[in-house]
Design an enzyme around this catalytic site. Structure first.
Site: not given
Length: 353
Positions: A198, A292, A322
């Site tokens: 991320s 996601d 995610h």
């Protein structure tokens, strides 16, 4: 190690996920209800059932908490869902000098790894606001053990106390430190990769871009659902911006904190997808989750790397959400995805450099 308190909701959530993970796929599908299908993808039955059950026990979303409480919550959740069962022979905390401050870091070295060993410099997720050595602990243990390498986890500075470019500066400094002090870390300086999930995937990509003129550059990029464009929202934000763990509201909250020092989202060091020329970057493995908000930009980055002549393996885990890297302690979907990534990492670090 931190001594954060674990909420009742988190304890209940862990029990729920343990039960879900133990069920056969057929039972998960029956209990989870009609398969959720969006954009030609079907949510994995394990994930669908888990989300359905967790919706009844979820605590307050990060963007509605004071920052310190959000940080404590993400550490606790990562410990619960990532687990602590992976034993690593050597785990050592250290500090990396960086100007007027020191960057906390943690070195993981599994048994049986030769010296010098390949090294992955890893940056945790958390939207540039949350996350720590604790939230990234289970991920780094998994990568070290199953990737058969050493891993250095970097606790870069976080917003809003330290907005952009503090995290970027720390990430670049940490990589260069590893090159310069490779012998002390038991590492081979020409076999050092960068990786992250991320926001950490963003930092790993920026480090790779920022060190192209260095004598020793990263040899590989391991990017999990990287957040590589804070300047615009692609269709996946609309399709998956609610109900699939990471929300669009959270992304907006993170970005507001990260850019609070006046930075522009158009700066390539904020949004590495916007860098005009990606030629000459190290090979990459980019793994995204189908459900996601960040899916499309992760794939766009992989495609731009490929167009620039960079060897890239792009993997869409179409039924996942995610943060699957943080769920290796429950169920099997996160583990399966991480085993695959470890294989790619071993290949990426074993080639000619």
């Amino acid at each position: 190690m931190s001594t954060e308190k674990i909420s009742v909701q988190d304890r209940v959530a862990r029990v729920v996920l343990d039960v879900v993970g133990a069920l056969p796929t057929g039972a998960q599908r029956i209990l989870g209800g009609k398969p959720k299908e969006i954009d030609g993808q079907t949510l994995h039955p394990e994930i669908q059932l888990a989300l359905r059950l967790l919706s009844a026990v979820e605590g307050t979303s990060f963007e509605n908490l004071p920052v310190e409480e959000g940080r404590a919550q993400i550490d606790a959740e990562s410990r619960l869902f990532g687990g602590t069962a992976i034993d690593i022979e050597t785990v050592r905390d250290l500090e990396i000098p960086c100007g007027d401050h020191a960057i906390p870091a943690r070195l993981y070295r599994p048994a049986g790894v030769s010296t010098p060993a390949p090294l992955l410099v890893y940056f945790h997720g958390g939207g540039f606001v949350l996350g720590s050595l604790e939230s990234g602990d289970s991920v780094c243990r998994f990568l070290a053990r199953h990737g058969e390498i050493s891993v250095l986890s970097v606790d870069y500075r976080l917003a809003p106390e330290f907005p952009f470019p503090a995290g970027v500066d720390d990430a670049v400094a940490a990589f260069r430190y590893c090159v310069e002090h490779a012998a002390e870390l038991g590492a081979e300086p020409r076999s050092i990769a960068v990786g992250g999930d991320s926001a950490g995937g963003n930092l790993a990509a920026v480090v790779a871009q920022s060190t192209t003129e260095d004598a020793v550059k990263p040899v590989f990029q391991l990017l999990f659902f990287p957040w590589v464009d804070l300047s615009s929202k692609r269709p996946s934000h609309r399709m998956f911006g609610t109900d699939f763990f990471l929300t669009d509201a959270q992304l907006d909250w993170y970005a507001a904190h990260y850019l609070s020092g006046g930075a522009s989202a158009l700066d390539p060091r904020v949004s590495p997808l916007l860098t005009p020329d990606l030629a000459g970057l190290p090979p990459a493995y980019v793994a995204v989750a189908g459900f996601d908000p960040l899916r499309d930009e992760g794939e766009a980055y992989a495609n731009r790397l490929r167009e620039a002549g960079v060897p890239v393996a792009l993997r869409r885990h179409s039924g996942l959400i995610h943060a699957f890297v943080n769920t290796t302690g429950v169920g099997h979907t996160g583990q399966d995805a991480m085993f695959e990534a470890c294989g790619a990492l071993r290949v990426g670090l074993s080639g000619p450099h």
